[in-house]
Design an enzyme around this catalytic site. Structure first.
Site, PDB file in Angstrom:
ATOM      1  N   ASN A 197      -2.299   8.238  -7.860  1.00 48.72           N
ATOM      2  CA  ASN A 197      -2.408   9.254  -6.805  1.00 48.72           C
ATOM      3  C   ASN A 197      -3.261   8.804  -5.605  1.00 48.72           C
ATOM      4  O   ASN A 197      -3.206   9.427  -4.538  1.00 48.72           O
ATOM      5  CB  ASN A 197      -2.958  10.578  -7.365  1.00 48.72           C
ATOM      6  CG  ASN A 197      -1.957  11.351  -8.203  1.00 48.72           C
ATOM      7  OD1 ASN A 197      -2.334  12.127  -9.086  1.00 48.72           O
ATOM      8  ND2 ASN A 197      -0.667  11.173  -7.945  1.00 48.72           N
ATOM      9  N   ASP A 248       2.747  19.479 -12.176  1.00 47.99           N
ATOM     10  CA  ASP A 248       3.583  18.913 -11.115  1.00 47.99           C
ATOM     11  C   ASP A 248       4.305  19.998 -10.308  1.00 47.99           C
ATOM     12  O   ASP A 248       4.638  21.057 -10.836  1.00 47.99           O
ATOM     13  CB  ASP A 248       4.625  17.987 -11.770  1.00 47.99           C
ATOM     14  CG  ASP A 248       5.313  17.096 -10.753  1.00 47.99           C
ATOM     15  OD1 ASP A 248       4.801  16.954  -9.633  1.00 47.99           O
ATOM     16  OD2 ASP A 248       6.373  16.544 -11.081  1.00 47.99           O
TER      17      ASP A 248
HETATM   18  C1  FPP Z   1       1.294  17.002  -8.734  1.00 47.95           C
HETATM   19  O1  FPP Z   1       2.082  17.747  -7.821  1.00 47.95           O
HETATM   20  C2  FPP Z   1      -0.074  17.434  -8.648  1.00 47.95           C
HETATM   21  C3  FPP Z   1      -1.140  16.637  -8.369  1.00 47.95           C
HETATM   22  C4  FPP Z   1      -1.035  15.190  -8.109  1.00 47.95           C
HETATM   23  C5  FPP Z   1      -2.500  17.183  -8.262  1.00 47.95           C
HETATM   24  C6  FPP Z   1      -2.832  18.241  -9.258  1.00 47.95           C
HETATM   25  C7  FPP Z   1      -4.055  18.905  -8.808  1.00 47.95           C
HETATM   26  C8  FPP Z   1      -4.300  20.216  -8.888  1.00 47.95           C
HETATM   27  C9  FPP Z   1      -3.427  21.224  -9.529  1.00 47.95           C
HETATM   28  C10 FPP Z   1      -5.557  20.728  -8.324  1.00 47.95           C
HETATM   29  C11 FPP Z   1      -6.665  20.243  -9.202  1.00 47.95           C
HETATM   30  C12 FPP Z   1      -7.647  21.244  -9.383  1.00 47.95           C
HETATM   31  C13 FPP Z   1      -8.042  21.760 -10.560  1.00 47.95           C
HETATM   32  C14 FPP Z   1      -9.145  22.705 -10.509  1.00 47.95           C
HETATM   33  C15 FPP Z   1      -7.453  21.441 -11.870  1.00 47.95           C
HETATM   34  P1  FPP Z   1       2.762  16.983  -6.605  1.00 47.95           P
HETATM   35  O2  FPP Z   1       1.835  17.047  -5.449  1.00 47.95           O
HETATM   36  O3  FPP Z   1       3.149  15.603  -7.023  1.00 47.95           O
HETATM   37  O4  FPP Z   1       4.018  17.888  -6.347  1.00 47.95           O
HETATM   38  P2  FPP Z   1       5.421  17.404  -5.780  1.00 47.95           P
HETATM   39  O5  FPP Z   1       6.032  16.507  -6.833  1.00 47.95           O
HETATM   40  O6  FPP Z   1       6.166  18.683  -5.607  1.00 47.95           O
HETATM   41  O7  FPP Z   1       5.158  16.687  -4.493  1.00 47.95           O
END
Ligand code: FPP
Length: 245
Positions: A72, A24
């Protein structure tokens, strides 16, 4: 490689069997820099690569990551597409370099909603890596803990309706075998970076006795040293599984 060897010397001694991570903070990482959210996911994918290599070097057996939840899909099409593209690129490279990295791949979640290309890559990654010993990476993709439990409940109910099972035969062990995580030991440690302290539908059944570790570090900044700190904190906990002190 030198960095991993160097880190390894300083790494904590007792490595848990299974660590799960909610990756996250990508969006906030990007926002702080005036970049689009996708840029945060891109660096987040790099952070995952680094952590997966490091996890292997310290002898972790299972690493489970929350890459995309059933919730998501509510994000913008642009952001969803960007995450899917990162996953496709990652898997393509992982398949290409498989013999070098020797990581076993597994996926938790209903992959049928993903693009045919991503589904094909995931299937190939699982099939071709089955033989490897060492670390197994479980990607939670289109995954939700409640959805997983519901599917297992439905599957068992269907066996009962078909006369193949009786309700009283259902045990925790049998139920566990109906989850995406069948055969994988429960996580010992669940890490959530980015300052949020909630579980967000992640491994609800499996985390019954997991230790939780929260840190303010945003996922794109999370590196081997942060994993060491989480493991050190875990090693200071006294796990009793409901038993006496
Ligand atoms: C949460 O951060 C993250 C996600 C919903 C996506 C996670 C995906 C990746 C790290 C890329 C995937 C790729 C690989 C190769 C594993 P957020 O977007 O909710 O962050 P925020 O809370 O700061 O908005």
């Amino acid at each position: 490689m030198a960095i991993f060897n160097k880190k390894r010397e300083a790494a904590p001694q007792n490595i848990p069997t299974h660590i799960a991570i909610i990756m996250d903070g990508n969006g906030r990482w990007a926002k702080k820099r005036g970049l689009p959210r996708q840029a945060g996911h891109k660096v987040g994918a790099e952070a995952f690569r680094t952590i997966a290599n490091y996890a292997k070097s310290i002898g972790l057996q299972y690493l489970t990551v929350y890459a995309f939840s059933t919730e998501n899909w509510k994000r913008s099409e642009e952001e969803v597409n960007a995450i899917m593209e990162l996953l496709e690129n990652y898997l393509r490279e992982a398949i290409r370099d498989m013999d070098k990295n020797r990581v076993r791949f597994c996926f938790f979640g209903d992959l049928t909603r993903l693009s045919p290309a991503l589904q094909a890559e995931a299937a190939e990654a699982v099939e071709r890596s089955r033989q490897y010993e060492g670390v197994q990476v479980n990607f939670c993709l289109n995954y939700g803990g409640r959805d997983e439990i519901l599917r297992a409940a439905r599957a068992f109910a269907a066996s009962c309706a078909a006369g193949e099972a009786k309700p009283e035969e259902l045990t925790e062990e049998r139920f566990s075998q109906l989850l995406w995580s069948a055969g994988v030991p429960d996580p010992d440690l669940v890490i959530r970076p980015s300052g949020e302290e909630r579980i967000s539908n992640f491994l609800l059944w499996q985390s019954a006795y997991a230790e939780y570790y929260f840190t303010d570090t945003l996922w794109p900044d999370f590196g081997p040293r942060d994993l060491d700190l989480a493991i050190e904190a875990y090693n200071k906990r006294s796990r009793r599984f409901g038993g006496a002190k």
